[in-house]
Design an enzyme around this catalytic site. Structure first.
Site, PDB file in Angstrom:
ATOM      1  N   TYR A 174      -3.753   1.551  15.984  1.00 45.23           N
ATOM      2  CA  TYR A 174      -2.517   1.537  16.771  1.00 45.23           C
ATOM      3  C   TYR A 174      -2.761   1.309  18.257  1.00 45.23           C
ATOM      4  CZ  TYR A 174      -0.246   2.974  12.526  1.00 45.23           C
ATOM      5  OH  TYR A 174       0.219   2.992  11.237  1.00 45.23           O
TER       6      TYR A 174
ATOM      7  N   ARG B 270       0.855  -1.186   0.000  1.00 45.11           N
ATOM      8  CA  ARG B 270       0.000   0.000   0.000  1.00 45.11           C
ATOM      9  C   ARG B 270       0.895   1.242   0.000  1.00 45.11           C
ATOM     10  NH1 ARG B 270      -2.557   2.967   4.788  1.00 45.11           N
ATOM     11  NH2 ARG B 270      -3.886   4.449   3.708  1.00 45.11           N
TER      12      ARG B 270
ATOM     13  N   GLU C 132      -7.046   8.229   6.618  1.00 45.85           N
ATOM     14  CA  GLU C 132      -7.289   8.851   7.920  1.00 45.85           C
ATOM     15  C   GLU C 132      -7.724  10.308   7.809  1.00 45.85           C
ATOM     16  OE1 GLU C 132      -4.123   8.205  10.706  1.00 45.85           O
ATOM     17  OE2 GLU C 132      -4.176   6.048  10.466  1.00 45.85           O
TER      18      GLU C 132
HETATM   19  C1  FCB Z   1      -0.915   6.831  10.937  1.00 44.75           C
HETATM   20  C2  FCB Z   1      -0.512   7.445   9.619  1.00 44.75           C
HETATM   21  C3  FCB Z   1       0.842   6.995   9.137  1.00 44.75           C
HETATM   22  C4  FCB Z   1       1.828   6.925  10.269  1.00 44.75           C
HETATM   23  C5  FCB Z   1       1.275   6.085  11.392  1.00 44.75           C
HETATM   24  C6  FCB Z   1       2.218   5.887  12.547  1.00 44.75           C
HETATM   25  O1  FCB Z   1      -1.849   7.635  11.585  1.00 44.75           O
HETATM   26  O2  FCB Z   1      -1.470   7.181   8.635  1.00 44.75           O
HETATM   27  O3  FCB Z   1       1.265   7.855   8.117  1.00 44.75           O
HETATM   28  O4  FCB Z   1       2.118   8.209  10.719  1.00 44.75           O
HETATM   29  O5  FCB Z   1       0.094   6.679  11.874  1.00 44.75           O
END
Ligand code: FCB
Length: 473
Positions: free
Chosen positions: A298, A78, A167
């Site tokens: 995350y 991706r 995002e």
């Molecule tokens: C996400 C982003 C990516 C990177 C990760 C750690 O929010 O899409 O670009 O910064 O976090």
């Protein structure tokens, strides 16, 4: 009975990156500045004043990087397209040299049997469009749809998997609310307006893609839908949870998946905006049939009804600011979820990924899901032999892949997983200080060294199965 840890045979084992974080070559082949060029060159905006000027030179090293992916046995990748390479000012005709780079990249991937997933927008708006108002301006959504059409016409014969936005929460609320991301504005009403125009851009962009792409193409969006939990069951804490959930999730999945904003979101934010920027037909436009949904995960968020705790890292997502990214929610506090944390300060909690997948299994029944980002930053360093051992990252990936597998057992239709990130890169306001890569990059020499997690992940991808233990010898 141990859980079955075998993945579906056609599962995609990928890695993800984005243009500004890896490409460098910011002044080559007609590219002009994006908001991230401007922002990163503004003193005080990024750690150490780091910029993406050079990044990891992927623009010139893409062949080697694709070869590395092939060596690791990945079957999917991706990446994002830099709008500023393709349509430098955000208006006017497409620049062939810009499109040619992505054509070469895709051809290289296809030749190695790696399926490309192309993200059109990973936060790098052409600066000229910001100067004309940026995402709070409606025109930006129309500009995006035109750009989407250019890329689809150029690459639609070879890319099947398309993602409109990455995002949009970060674009709207970190870019225009807390200001920790480009363009660094701190205006909560503008942030909500930006969110709406991102929804509109997604819808108009999807229509433009459909018009230009062959029927086999699949269109999706990648949301960083938060898993929002409350510290207690008290009505006040549950109400705080509900409000943040709307500002994190409903504000995007409402229009995109259901064709409406949650009514309580409009009420909750009424004191800062009347939402009069929503025009007739916008919500129908944002509500396009999709072929898949991308989820980036995350760490979960933990909230209560009280004043915000400024030390809570996830309250401001990717960096601290005196301005909240959450409009009209100053009376919600963010707390650190208990547990071990990564180098970002983000608590490691794979149950959040399982919850997220199950939530969208209910929210969007029948829509295939992809984990389009998941990973961890650690302070990786080569040892005396030049090898990079990152057992914590292996444990993180193991835990989260096990959560994905559990969700599949529980009925979720998850078709693939993209590790964030293929290699260390420019981590936005943190510059090069946070390493998310499965592949280590020596920023002096640009040498790439697969970390032990890359070898571990390659083994998982090859077997299509998660080993019971997370540690490799
Ligand atoms: C996400 C982003 C990516 C990177 C990760 C750690 O929010 O899409 O670009 O910064 O976090």
């Amino acid at each position: 009975m141990p859980e079955p840890l075998t993945f579906p045979a056609d599962f995609l084992w990928g890695a993800a990156t984005s243009a500004y974080q890896i490409e460098g070559a910011v002044r080559e082949d007609g590219r002009t500045p994006s908001i991230w060029d401007t922002f990163s060159h503004t003193p005080g905006k990024t750690a150490g004043g780091d910029t993406g000027d050079v990044a990891v030179e992927h623009y010139h090293r893409y062949r080697d990087d694709v070869a590395l992916m092939a060596d690791l046995g990945l079957n999917a990748y991706r990446f994002s397209v830099s709008w500023s390479r393709v349509q430098p000012t955000g208006r006017g005709p497409a620049v062939q040299r810009g499109l040619d780079f992505y054509r070469r990249l895709v051809d290289e991937l296809l030749a190695k049997g790696i399926k490309p997933a192309l993200t059109l927008y990973h936060w790098d708006l052409p600066q000229d469009l910001e100067d004309a108002g940026g995402w709070p301006a409606r025109e930006t959504a129309y500009r995006f749809a035109e750009y989407a059409g250019f890329v689809a016409e150029a690459l639609g014969d070879r890319v099947e998997s398309w993602i409109t936005l990455n995002e949009p929460w970060c674009s709207a609320f970190l870019g225009y609310g807390s200001g920790v991301h480009a363009p660094g504005r701190t205006d909560p009403a503008a942030a909500l307006q930006a969110a709406h125009h991102l929804n509109l851009a997604h819808g108009l962009g999807t229509q433009a893609l459909r018009a230009a792409l062959p029927a086999r193409a699949r269109v999706a969006v990648s949301l960083n839908s938060s898993v929002v939990r409350a510290v207690s069951d008290s009505p006040a804490d549950q109400d705080a949870r509900r409000r943040i959930d709307n500002l994190a999730n409903g504000v995007f999945h409402g229009p995109m998946l259901h064709g409406a904003y949650p009514a309580d979101l409009l009420d909750d934010t009424a004191r800062i905006t009347d939402w009069s920027f929503v025009q007739d037909g916008d919500l129908a436009a944002a509500h396009q049939p999709l072929d898949a949904l991308g989820l980036n995960y995350y760490t979960p968020a933990l909230v209560s009804a009280a004043q915000n705790d400024p030390d809570s890292p996830r309250a401001d997502g990717h960096g601290a600011s005196d301005h909240s990214p959450w409009p009209a929610a100053d009376d919600v506090a963010f707390h650190q979820t208990p547990g071990d944390r990564t180098e970002m300060g983000w608590t490691i909690d794979p149950t959040g990924l399982h919850d997220l997948i199950m939530r969208y299994t209910r929210e969007a029944p029948g829509l295939p899901l992809y984990i389009t980002e998941n990973g961890a930053a650690y302070d990786d360093k080569p040892d005396a032999d030049g090898r990079v051992h990152d057992p914590e990252r292996i444990a993180y990936l193991h835990g989260h892949l096990a959560a994905v597998r559990r969700a599949i057992t529980d009925g979720a239709d998850v078709r693939g997983y993209y590790l964030w990130s293929l290699m260390d890169n420019f981590e936005w306001s943190y510059g090069y200080s946070k390493r998310f890569g499965a592949v280590y990059v020596d920023y002096e020499t640009q040498a790439r060294v697969p970390k032990s997690s890359a070898h571990w992940y390659a083994g998982v991808a090859a077997a299509g199965e998660l080993p019971e233990k997370s540690v490799v010898g």
